[in-house]
Design an enzyme around this catalytic site. Sequence first.
Site, mmCIF file in Angstrom:
data_model
loop_
_atom_site.group_PDB
_atom_site.id
_atom_site.type_symbol
_atom_site.label_atom_id
_atom_site.label_comp_id
_atom_site.label_asym_id
_atom_site.label_seq_id
_atom_site.Cartn_x
_atom_site.Cartn_y
_atom_site.Cartn_z
ATOM 1 N N GLU A 115 0.826 -1.212 0.000
ATOM 2 C CA GLU A 115 0.000 0.000 0.000
ATOM 3 C C GLU A 115 0.865 1.268 0.000
ATOM 4 O O GLU A 115 2.050 1.234 0.364
ATOM 5 C CB GLU A 115 -0.947 -0.020 1.218
ATOM 6 N N HIS A 169 -4.251 -3.461 -2.519
ATOM 7 C CA HIS A 169 -4.734 -2.407 -1.631
ATOM 8 C C HIS A 169 -5.446 -1.298 -2.405
ATOM 9 O O HIS A 169 -5.196 -1.104 -3.600
ATOM 10 C CB HIS A 169 -3.545 -1.804 -0.879
HETATM 11 O O1 F6P Z 1 -7.996 2.724 4.316
HETATM 12 C C1 F6P Z 1 -7.143 1.759 3.875
HETATM 13 C C2 F6P Z 1 -6.015 2.305 3.038
HETATM 14 O O2 F6P Z 1 -5.524 1.260 2.230
HETATM 15 C C3 F6P Z 1 -4.866 2.935 3.833
HETATM 16 O O3 F6P Z 1 -3.928 2.010 4.299
HETATM 17 C C4 F6P Z 1 -4.293 3.878 2.817
HETATM 18 O O4 F6P Z 1 -3.450 4.843 3.357
HETATM 19 C C5 F6P Z 1 -5.551 4.422 2.223
HETATM 20 O O5 F6P Z 1 -6.480 3.360 2.180
HETATM 21 C C6 F6P Z 1 -5.418 5.019 0.854
HETATM 22 O O6 F6P Z 1 -6.596 5.753 0.558
HETATM 23 P P1 F6P Z 1 -6.596 7.336 0.616
HETATM 24 O O7 F6P Z 1 -5.501 7.728 -0.338
HETATM 25 O O8 F6P Z 1 -7.953 7.687 0.115
HETATM 26 O O9 F6P Z 1 -6.312 7.799 1.996
#
Ligand code: F6P
Length: 193
Positions: free
Chosen positions: A80, A145
Amino acid sequence: GRILYLTRHGESMYNLENRIGGNPSLTDRGHEYALQLGGYVNGKLRISQVWTSQLIRTLQTSAYIQDIETKRIQKPELNEILSGIFDHLTYEEFKAQNPKEYRQRELNKLTYQYPSGESYLDLCSRIEPIMQAMDTKENLLVVCHQAVIRCILARFQRKAAIEIPYIKVPSHSLIKLTWVDGKNLMEVIPFDV
Ligand code: F6P
């Protein structure tokens, strides 16, 4: 044409708490998704490889897929987005600790780089080298992710860069991309978890 399946990991402890990043395990509900996904893949799909990230939640999500015929490969590129100094915080804690940074991210989510971490643009460059390998003739399942799937979908669906951080990626669903007539047909298969 080739079929590429994408899925987010099942619900994690951090999803429940609205926390960023980390390396949490799945909740009971997340494990239930893993079980259903395994059943579906084993029973219905012919997949030659399963790619996961190196994080516990994607390994757990792919745990019930039988690997008699299917090769399972961990790809660090699929981890992620790195949230640097804000890793493990809830979005509320991030905002309270550093409202300026939080605001910057809201204003420029595509280019905002987490301090000691990555931006969406960084992430898209990180996965670029394996995008080619993802586009093979063999059927492949990629378990990763939210932010990573946004970059993959943007690339395959030729979305404008500015849209990438806001692409909706349903959880507990398989995204099926079939390459026909020079484009990727997208179908979403939701699971009842
Ligand atoms: O909420 C889960 C997740 O995979 C986090 O670990 C990550 O930082 C995020 O989503 C990414 O989404 P956004 O860029 O919208 O915060």
